[in-house]
Design a protein around this motif. Structure first.
Motif, PDB file in Angstrom:
ATOM      1  N   ARG A  88       0.828  -1.204   0.000  1.00 56.76           N
ATOM      2  CA  ARG A  88       0.000   0.000   0.000  1.00 56.76           C
ATOM      3  C   ARG A  88       0.861   1.252   0.000  1.00 56.76           C
ATOM      4  O   ARG A  88       1.792   1.377   0.803  1.00 56.76           O
ATOM      5  N   LEU A 148      -0.662   4.123   0.596  1.00 60.35           N
ATOM      6  CA  LEU A 148      -1.351   4.935   1.593  1.00 60.35           C
ATOM      7  C   LEU A 148      -2.045   4.034   2.612  1.00 60.35           C
ATOM      8  O   LEU A 148      -2.542   2.967   2.256  1.00 60.35           O
ATOM      9  N   VAL A 191      -5.969   8.945   6.100  1.00 55.80           N
ATOM     10  CA  VAL A 191      -4.932   9.954   6.338  1.00 55.80           C
ATOM     11  C   VAL A 191      -5.626  11.206   6.858  1.00 55.80           C
ATOM     12  O   VAL A 191      -6.646  11.637   6.307  1.00 55.80           O
ATOM     13  N   ALA A 245       2.468   9.786   6.446  1.00 55.99           N
ATOM     14  CA  ALA A 245       1.860   9.009   5.364  1.00 55.99           C
ATOM     15  C   ALA A 245       1.946   9.737   4.032  1.00 55.99           C
ATOM     16  O   ALA A 245       1.961   9.103   2.968  1.00 55.99           O
ATOM     17  N   LEU A 246       2.027  11.051   4.055  1.00 51.96           N
ATOM     18  CA  LEU A 246       2.140  11.823   2.820  1.00 51.96           C
ATOM     19  C   LEU A 246       3.575  12.249   2.537  1.00 51.96           C
ATOM     20  O   LEU A 246       4.022  12.250   1.391  1.00 51.96           O
ATOM     21  N   LEU A 304       5.955   9.386   0.863  1.00 51.58           N
ATOM     22  CA  LEU A 304       5.652   8.723  -0.406  1.00 51.58           C
ATOM     23  C   LEU A 304       6.851   8.765  -1.352  1.00 51.58           C
ATOM     24  O   LEU A 304       7.650   9.707  -1.320  1.00 51.58           O
ATOM     25  N   LEU A 319      -0.655  12.102  -6.849  1.00 52.23           N
ATOM     26  CA  LEU A 319      -1.818  12.076  -5.972  1.00 52.23           C
ATOM     27  C   LEU A 319      -2.997  12.730  -6.673  1.00 52.23           C
ATOM     28  O   LEU A 319      -2.877  13.846  -7.198  1.00 52.23           O
ATOM     29  N   GLY A 344       3.597   3.676   5.043  1.00 51.32           N
ATOM     30  CA  GLY A 344       3.365   5.104   5.106  1.00 51.32           C
ATOM     31  C   GLY A 344       2.795   5.587   6.417  1.00 51.32           C
ATOM     32  O   GLY A 344       2.377   6.725   6.532  1.00 51.32           O
ATOM     33  N   ALA A 374      -3.270   7.427  -4.879  1.00 54.38           N
ATOM     34  CA  ALA A 374      -1.827   7.559  -5.133  1.00 54.38           C
ATOM     35  C   ALA A 374      -1.423   6.570  -6.220  1.00 54.38           C
ATOM     36  O   ALA A 374      -1.828   5.402  -6.198  1.00 54.38           O
ATOM     37  N   SER A 389      -3.133   3.001  -4.989  1.00 53.70           N
ATOM     38  CA  SER A 389      -3.639   2.928  -3.623  1.00 53.70           C
ATOM     39  C   SER A 389      -4.545   4.124  -3.384  1.00 53.70           C
ATOM     40  O   SER A 389      -4.307   5.216  -3.901  1.00 53.70           O
ATOM     41  N   CYS A 432      -7.215   6.127  -0.274  1.00 53.07           N
ATOM     42  CA  CYS A 432      -7.520   6.216   1.156  1.00 53.07           C
ATOM     43  C   CYS A 432      -8.566   7.298   1.374  1.00 53.07           C
ATOM     44  O   CYS A 432      -8.859   8.114   0.488  1.00 53.07           O
ATOM     45  N   LEU A 462      -9.230  10.708   3.023  1.00 54.14           N
ATOM     46  CA  LEU A 462      -8.453  11.863   3.469  1.00 54.14           C
ATOM     47  C   LEU A 462      -9.380  12.789   4.247  1.00 54.14           C
ATOM     48  O   LEU A 462     -10.348  13.323   3.706  1.00 54.14           O
TER      49      LEU A 462
END
Length: 735
Positions: free
Chosen positions: A62, A64, A68, A79-80, A83, A89, A119, A156, A164, A166, A168
């Motif tokens: 993954r 992400l 997040v 996590a950001l 990367l 993104l 991440g 991402a 991946s 997530c 946010l």
């Protein structure tokens, strides 16, 4: 080690500490059962290895983590910032715009080698991730363009890696704060009857209490019990903390005469007869020693509402109702359908015909068509209740209250109710929330409330949680969150096991807090966390950092790290609601007189002899009275109970607490607790009207005229402006 590692990856603790320097292992059977409720097979060593390989492989691949959090104006999380270079993104905003989704590309040199492969910072095995884990992240890089506040989807894409995505969450740094300092009342609404009540306090009484106390006493808020929809039953569980749904309020709280259709009913004589019978219910409670009978009240109100819902809506009212239906959407449809089905098949959906246990089945859709009138009936009741909730908050603000109505969010819901039926994927099957064994309860506690699955919440973008908060905050000046530690972790007890064989399961506390802060910001609502009792290290600090007020109760505020003596008022925390008692504790008069010990002795709840309990309780009370005397807050001396109650509240005012709460029964010397933990049928929990020192029930009108109440409120009353001018609410800022 395999089971332990697998548990850690899913936030399941394999040990816990009931007290300092004591660590207790969790039985393997408990860990296996909890993992199973999270959809992870750990029943055999082979299954553990397969699940562990799958979980670790997914984490490595993954880009992400599932969620997040970005706090507006604060550094980005690892996590950001961790990367790989070249990662693209793509943001899919909560409110899609006409333009294509914004994209950001990470240039070379932006990696952070300290970040773990998935991440996210690693969590301690079996524990809760540090609440301040994001505070050490690097400043936002040049490539980052902060999205608007909201809950978005972030995708991402990096060379040689699977895509991946997530959830946010972009949230403001803090929730709204109360303007200045204020005082107000704490009350269980059902217990506050007026001359117009139908056997229990209602939303009309709430609006009247807020209007009177705001205008005449300078009160800044009224805090009430949860008004969540109850599970229908015979009898209904009277506890407001075990509801069918936390999303919708119970129409039993409606003031029937305030429904606009009341004056246009086809059979006014039938309504008059129902009012007469309701007056008899109230009279039995107020003059004959009867308990509040929620079921009897609802039976009358339901009949009255059948008459009122039959009245055609005016065009404007119809338009407003349609807007409400559109705003509430599927959540209201599901709730109303559960109510309609419960009228036919009973209040526990687990006992319904198998096809109806699935809210999305074809059989359920057919049943909805057949029950369309009843579904609409319950939708109408939700709309009417929402309107009276809004009216109560308007009355509070019109009276000059700085905060207004403080609503209460229960920690969970009934296992057979509407929420668990409609959101089955979000709840952990075969699990119940409770409390571990500790110094006060060696057997632990099982509250019979199914917990949310943290993984399901994350996968849904926290949709059930967000919908719940939006509904509660819509007409609230503040929200109290019962057992606020549950945002971080909860004690899960597998079905068939004692509470001692439970374990902690952690939530993504950062995400839960961020969603709370975001929704409170949107509603302009203060948040108060009930953080009494055993609290995990770091939790109070994390809540305070986000502006969530705590709860401080006088009798528990001692220097526990030092000499154990009562905490001086200047040493109390500022960011809290300070009170002398709560609905689960003795009234102040009962505490000062020792009546609460006598009550517990009569019910067989003492673990020591009556003399031992009285001696310890008397020493505790004497210590507080001595402090009040030294501070000059008790000039009348400690033998005057009413004066001592006033002194206690003078003490609360001397603390820096932002909000000071007065338990409404304390204003007239009520001795009886509204709820006595550890009892069921031995004590009339949640069914007592407010009463005076002699145990005689008192109406709202009598409260407003009580000399004892006014003597106490003179202690808290703000300075009065000259006649003819309006008194500003406590802490109000000049316009």
């Amino acid at each position: 080690m395999g089971l332990s590692r697998l548990a850690a990856l899913h936030g399941v603790a394999t040990s816990f500490s009931p007290s300092a320097e004591v660590t207790v292992p969790v039985p393997d059977g408990t860990v296996v059962a909890v993992l199973g409720a999270l959809g992870v097979d750990a029943t055999t060593p082979e299954a553990v290895r397969e699940a562990l390989d799958a979980a670790e492989s997914a984490a490595r691949s993954r880009l992400l983590p599932p969620t997040v959090v970005v706090w507006s104006g604060e550094p980005l999380p690892p996590a950001l910032t961790g990367l790989p270079p070249g990662t693209e993104l793509t943001l899919h905003p909560e409110e899609p715009a006409a333009a294509p989704p914004p994209r950001m590309r990470i240039p070379a040199g932006c990696t952070d080698p300290a970040v773990s492969p998935d991440g996210a910072p690693p969590a301690p095995e079996g524990g809760t991730p540090a609440p301040d884990a994001v505070s050490t992240a690097a400043p936002a890089p040049a490539w980052w363009a902060e999205p608007p506040l909201g809950v978005h989807r972030l995708t991402a894409r990096a060379p040689g890696r699977p895509d991946s995505s997530c959830t946010l969450v972009v949230a403001p740094a803090r929730v709204p704060q109360p303007p200045g300092r204020s005082h107000g009342f704490l009350v269980q609404l059902y217990s506050l009857l007026s001359a117009r009540s139908w056997g229990m306090g209602d939303l009309g009484d709430l609006a009247d209490l807020a209007s009177w106390s705001g205008r005449c006493l300078g009160a800044g808020f009224v805090q009430i019990n949860p008004l969540h929809a109850a599970v229908l039953g015979d009898p209904t569980d009277p506890s407001p903390y075990r509801p069918s749904s936390r999303r919708f309020a119970d129409p039993v709280h409606l003031r029937i005469e305030s429904v606009p259709e009341y004056g246009h009913a086809a059979d006014p004589a039938a309504l008059d007869e129902l009012r007469r019978r309701a007056a008899e219910l109230s009279d039995a409670v107020l003059t004959k020693g009867a308990l509040i009978d929620r079921d009897a009240v609802w039976a009358l109100k339901r009949q009255a509402l059948d008459h009122l819902v039959a009245v055609p809506l005016t065009p404007g009212r119809r338009a407003a109702y349609c807007d409400f239906l559109a705003e509430q959407g599927q959540a209201l449809e599901d709730h109303a359908l559960w109510c309609a089905l419960a009228e036919v098949y009973g209040s526990d959906w687990h006992t319904w015909p198998a096809p109806l246990r699935d809210p999305r089945s074809t059989a359920t859709a057919r049943a909805r068509t057949g029950l369309l009138e009843r579904v609409d009936f319950h939708c109408r009741l939700a709309w009417l209740t929402d309107g009276q909730l809004a009216a109560a908050q308007r009355a509070a603000r019109d009276a000059g209250m700085a905060v207004g109505i403080v609503h209460d969010l229960a920690v969970g819901v009934h296992p057979g109710g509407a929420d668990t039926w409609a959101q089955q994927d979000a709840f952990a099957r075969g699990m119940s929330v409770g409390a571990p064994p500790d110094a006060f309860n060696a057997r632990g506690q099982d509250w019979g409330l199914p917990p949310w699955r943290p993984d399901a919440l994350a996968a849904s973008g926290y949709a059930p949680y967000r919908g719940l908060l939006r509904g509660l905050l819509a007409h609230a000046g503040a929200l109290r969150i019962d057992h606020v530690m549950g945002l971080f972790r909860l004690w899960w007890v597998p079905e068939g096991r004692p509470p001692t064989e439970g374990t902690y399961v952690t939530h993504d506390a950062e995400a839960m807090l961020a969603v709370l802060v975001l929704e409170a910001h949107r509603a302009g609502t203060v948040v108060i966390g009930e953080d009494l009792g055993t609290v995990e290290p770091g939790v109070r600090e994390a809540l305070a950092r986000r502006g969530v007020l705590g709860t401080s109760v006088l009798w528990f505020e001692r220097d526990w790290s030092g000499n154990g003596r009562p905490l001086a008022p200047e040493d109390w925390r500022e960011d809290c609601l300070a009170t002398a008692t709560t609905h689960d504790l003795p009234s102040t008069a009962a505490r000062l007189t020792g009546d609460h010990v006598t009550l517990r002795h009569r019910l067989g709840l003492l673990t020591r002899s009556l003399d031992e309990e009285r001696t310890e309780d008397g020493a505790d009370t004497a210590e507080w009275l001595a402090l009040l005397t030294r501070l000059g807050l008790l000039p009348e001396g400690g033998n005057d109970e009413e004066a001592a109650v006033r002194a206690v509240h003078r003490f609360l005012l001397r603390t820096p607490a932002r909000m000071a709460g007065v338990w409404l029964p304390d204003t007239i010397g009520d001795r009886r607790p509204q709820n006595l933990p550890g009892t069921w049928d031995q004590y009339p929990n949640w069914r007592l009207p407010i009463a005076d020192a002699g145990g005689h029930p008192v109406t709202l009108e009598e409260l407003a005229a009580s000399p004892r109440l006014h003597r106490l409120m003179d202690v808290l009353r703000p300075r009065q402006d000259p006649p003819g001018t309006r008194t500003a609410p406590p802490g109000a800022r000049p316009s």
